[in-house]
Design a protein around this motif. Structure first.
Motif, short mmCIF file in Angstrom:
data_model
loop_
_atom_site.label_atom_id
_atom_site.label_comp_id
_atom_site.label_asym_id
_atom_site.label_seq_id
_atom_site.Cartn_x
_atom_site.Cartn_y
_atom_site.Cartn_z
N SER A 155 62.73 22.88 59.01
CA SER A 155 61.53 22.19 59.50
C SER A 155 61.89 20.91 60.23
N SER A 156 61.13 20.61 61.26
CA SER A 156 61.36 19.39 62.04
C SER A 156 60.62 18.19 61.44
N TRP A 157 59.79 18.41 60.44
CA TRP A 157 58.96 17.33 59.91
C TRP A 157 59.76 16.16 59.36
N GLY A 158 60.89 16.42 58.75
CA GLY A 158 61.71 15.34 58.18
C GLY A 158 62.74 14.78 59.14
N LEU A 198 61.71 16.26 69.98
CA LEU A 198 60.52 16.22 69.14
C LEU A 198 59.46 15.36 69.81
N ASN A 207 55.56 13.67 68.98
CA ASN A 207 54.42 13.44 68.11
C ASN A 207 53.18 13.34 68.97
N ALA A 245 50.76 18.93 64.81
CA ALA A 245 51.85 18.81 63.84
C ALA A 245 52.72 17.61 64.21
N PRO A 246 53.21 16.91 63.19
CA PRO A 246 54.19 15.85 63.50
C PRO A 246 55.49 16.49 63.94
N ASN A 247 56.21 15.81 64.78
CA ASN A 247 57.51 16.30 65.26
C ASN A 247 57.42 17.70 65.85
N TYR A 248 56.49 17.88 66.78
CA TYR A 248 56.35 19.14 67.49
C TYR A 248 57.62 19.39 68.31
#
Length: 136
Positions: free
Chosen positions: A97-100, A121, A123, A129-132
């Motif tokens: 996942s790119s979220w972190g 990434l 935002n 979504a964060p870090n699209y």
């Protein structure tokens, strides 16, 4: 020779290297060797991804006589969109996942001086979504 740039991915702060056909990566445990290998794999298999998507799309869509230009424009745009979506999914399968991940993360591969693919990434609430994952 191909060039690879990695910025803030996993344990790698910033890395730029020339990629040859055969490379040996050495270093301490958890220093980023596997991350570099995954990034190289990610980019080096894109040609096969494009060929497979184009073949699948060609088999699904048969052009109507006399509409060649419209067909090429419509399905060329669909191929680009399908490739971007596929590369986003491939990124998540390869790196998680790119979220972190850091917002400044990007990976870039220079196939030639004019053929460059960059994954970064973004935002933006438009994408929900964060870090699209953004492909250019």
């Amino acid at each position: 020779m191909h060039k690879l740039i990695i910025n803030k991915l996993g344990p790698i702060g910033h890395c730029e290297l020339e990629c040859s056909r055969f490379m040996t990566l050495t270093g301490f445990q958890a220093s980023g060797k596997s991350t570099i290998a995954k990034v190289i794999y990610y980019f080096r298999t894109i040609k096969e991804d494009i060929a497979e998507l184009a073949k699948t799309q060609a088999l699904k869509n048969v052009p109507v006589n006399g509409l060649k230009n419209e067909f090429q424009q419509k399905y060329g745009n669909e191929l680009k969109k399908d490739l971007e979506n596929y590369l986003r999914e491939k990124f998540m399968r390869t790196f998680g996942s790119s979220w972190g991940m850091a917002g400044e993360m990007y990976i870039e591969y220079h196939f030639t001086q004019t053929c460059i693919i960059r994954v970064s990434l973004k935002n933006d609430e438009k994408y929900g979504a964060p870090n699209y994952i953004w492909i250019t």
